[in-house]
Design a protein around this motif. Structure first.
Motif, short mmCIF file in Angstrom:
data_model
loop_
_atom_site.label_atom_id
_atom_site.label_comp_id
_atom_site.label_asym_id
_atom_site.label_seq_id
_atom_site.Cartn_x
_atom_site.Cartn_y
_atom_site.Cartn_z
N GLU A 1 17.99 -1.95 5.17
CA GLU A 1 17.70 -3.27 5.75
C GLU A 1 16.47 -3.41 6.43
N GLU A 2 16.22 -2.53 7.37
CA GLU A 2 14.86 -2.81 7.97
C GLU A 2 13.47 -2.67 7.04
N LEU A 3 13.76 -1.76 6.20
CA LEU A 3 12.61 -1.53 5.20
C LEU A 3 12.39 -2.83 4.46
N ALA A 4 13.70 -3.62 3.96
CA ALA A 4 13.76 -4.95 3.39
C ALA A 4 13.07 -5.97 4.33
N SER A 5 13.11 -5.99 5.65
CA SER A 5 12.64 -6.82 6.59
C SER A 5 11.17 -6.65 6.44
N MET A 6 10.56 -5.40 6.09
CA MET A 6 8.91 -5.27 6.09
C MET A 6 8.42 -5.62 5.05
N THR A 7 9.20 -5.83 3.88
CA THR A 7 8.62 -6.01 2.52
C THR A 7 9.00 -7.32 1.87
N ALA A 8 9.79 -8.15 2.67
CA ALA A 8 10.05 -9.45 2.28
C ALA A 8 11.16 -9.27 1.09
N THR A 9 12.16 -8.48 1.09
CA THR A 9 12.99 -8.45 0.04
C THR A 9 14.36 -8.11 0.68
N SER A 10 15.33 -7.64 -0.41
CA SER A 10 16.79 -7.68 0.19
C SER A 10 17.16 -5.90 0.17
N ARG A 11 18.21 -5.69 1.58
CA ARG A 11 18.49 -4.16 1.23
C ARG A 11 18.87 -3.70 0.00
N GLU A 12 19.55 -4.35 -0.91
CA GLU A 12 19.94 -3.93 -2.14
C GLU A 12 18.58 -3.63 -3.08
N THR A 13 17.80 -4.63 -2.86
CA THR A 13 16.53 -4.26 -3.64
C THR A 13 15.87 -2.84 -3.31
N VAL A 14 15.93 -2.91 -1.98
CA VAL A 14 15.12 -1.49 -1.55
C VAL A 14 16.06 -0.11 -1.83
N THR A 15 17.15 -0.24 -1.64
CA THR A 15 18.04 0.76 -2.23
C THR A 15 17.81 1.10 -3.74
N ARG A 16 17.63 0.22 -4.48
CA ARG A 16 17.49 0.14 -6.02
C ARG A 16 16.11 0.94 -6.08
N THR A 17 15.15 0.56 -5.65
CA THR A 17 13.73 0.71 -5.71
C THR A 17 13.51 2.18 -5.19
N LEU A 18 13.94 2.64 -3.95
CA LEU A 18 13.85 3.99 -3.92
C LEU A 18 14.46 4.71 -4.68
N SER A 19 15.49 4.54 -5.00
CA SER A 19 16.44 5.40 -6.20
C SER A 19 15.74 5.49 -7.41
N ARG A 20 14.88 4.40 -7.81
CA ARG A 20 14.14 4.52 -8.94
C ARG A 20 12.91 5.43 -8.77
N PHE A 21 12.30 5.35 -7.60
CA PHE A 21 11.15 6.18 -7.15
C PHE A 21 11.47 7.80 -7.29
N ARG A 22 12.60 7.92 -6.89
CA ARG A 22 13.24 9.15 -6.91
C ARG A 22 13.35 9.80 -8.19
N ARG A 23 14.14 8.95 -9.12
CA ARG A 23 14.25 9.32 -10.42
C ARG A 23 12.98 9.64 -11.24
N GLU A 24 12.14 8.75 -10.97
CA GLU A 24 10.68 9.01 -11.80
C GLU A 24 10.04 10.07 -11.02
N ASN A 25 10.27 10.73 -9.99
CA ASN A 25 9.54 11.73 -9.27
C ASN A 25 8.43 11.39 -8.40
N LEU A 26 8.53 10.13 -8.10
CA LEU A 26 7.36 9.31 -7.31
C LEU A 26 7.28 9.84 -5.95
N ILE A 27 8.60 10.04 -5.42
CA ILE A 27 9.07 10.36 -3.98
C ILE A 27 10.20 11.35 -3.84
N SER A 28 10.13 12.11 -2.80
CA SER A 28 11.45 12.78 -2.57
C SER A 28 11.79 12.51 -1.23
N ILE A 29 13.47 12.47 -0.89
CA ILE A 29 13.61 11.99 0.49
C ILE A 29 14.97 13.17 0.82
#
Length: 208
Positions: free
Chosen positions: A161-189
């Motif tokens: 939710e805080e990440l969403a606040s920093m990027t002018a988007t929604s919490r759900e969108t941030v969650t989906r985006t980070l999951s996508r980045f992990r699937r595409e091996n762009l990031i690891s958490i």
């Protein structure tokens, strides 16, 4: 440094503690010696936006002190922080007596201006939510890589939710985006540690 030590007091702030709130009169500045703090602002409608994460070395409340106004942001400790506290009178005396201190303040204010440009760029330039999230991750890791396209890890103590606040988007969108980045091996958490695996790919996304 001796003068600074003589006029400042040391203080500890636990995680979640508030240094000051938006609209408060500025009575002192806080030199962040260790730990990180979250700077946020709130609109008249009650909407909160996180502007930046302050790292050690950042001087909290400096612009409000020099303008003799009120704080434009709220500052909260993201993790346990150690700070040096300097009141208005002592700060002004230091600036009058030591040219090096005045130069340091000028550099700090210039850094704040650059940070403001980064915030506008992060939100205004990428047209997609994924681009804004990618830009934020790149901003966090900027300057930390020892070589081009190297893997860089940073602590990410913010909620989605805080990440969403920093990027002018929604919490759900941030969650989906980070999951996508992990699937595409762009990031690891792992826990609060986030590693950028492909900065070039994120850079391409941030332009979209």
């Amino acid at each position: 440094m001796r003068f600074l030590e003589s006029v400042s007091t040391s203080a500890e702030r636990p995680r979640g503690a508030t240094f000051f709130r938006q609209g408060d009169q500025c009575e002192a500045v806080y030199i962040l010696c260790s730990g990180r703090a979250k700077l946020s602002t709130i609109s008249r409608e009650g909407r909160t936006m996180i502007l930046r994460i302050a790292d050690p070395g950042y001087v909290l409340g400096l612009s409000a002190m020099l303008s003799e106004g009120v704080h434009q942001v709220t500052v909260e400790a993201l993790e346990p922080c150690h700070v040096k506290v300097i009141n208005r009178r002592a700060l002004m005396e230091m600036l009058q007596r030591y040219g090096e201190a005045s130069v340091g303040v000028a550099k700090a204010l210039a850094s704040e201006c650059c940070s403001g440009f980064d915030e506008v760029r992060r939100i205004g330039l990428p047209t997609s939510p994924a681009g804004r999230v990618a830009r934020l991750l790149l901003d966090w890791t900027e300057g930390k890589a020892k070589s081009l396209n190297a893997k860089v890890s940073v602590a990410m103590p913010l909620t989605h939710e805080e990440l969403a606040s920093m990027t002018a988007t929604s919490r759900e969108t941030v969650t989906r985006t980070l999951s996508r980045f992990r699937r595409e091996n762009l990031i690891s958490i792992k826990g609060i540690s986030l590693t950028v695996l492909q900065p070039d790919a994120l850079e391409q996304l941030s332009a979209c």
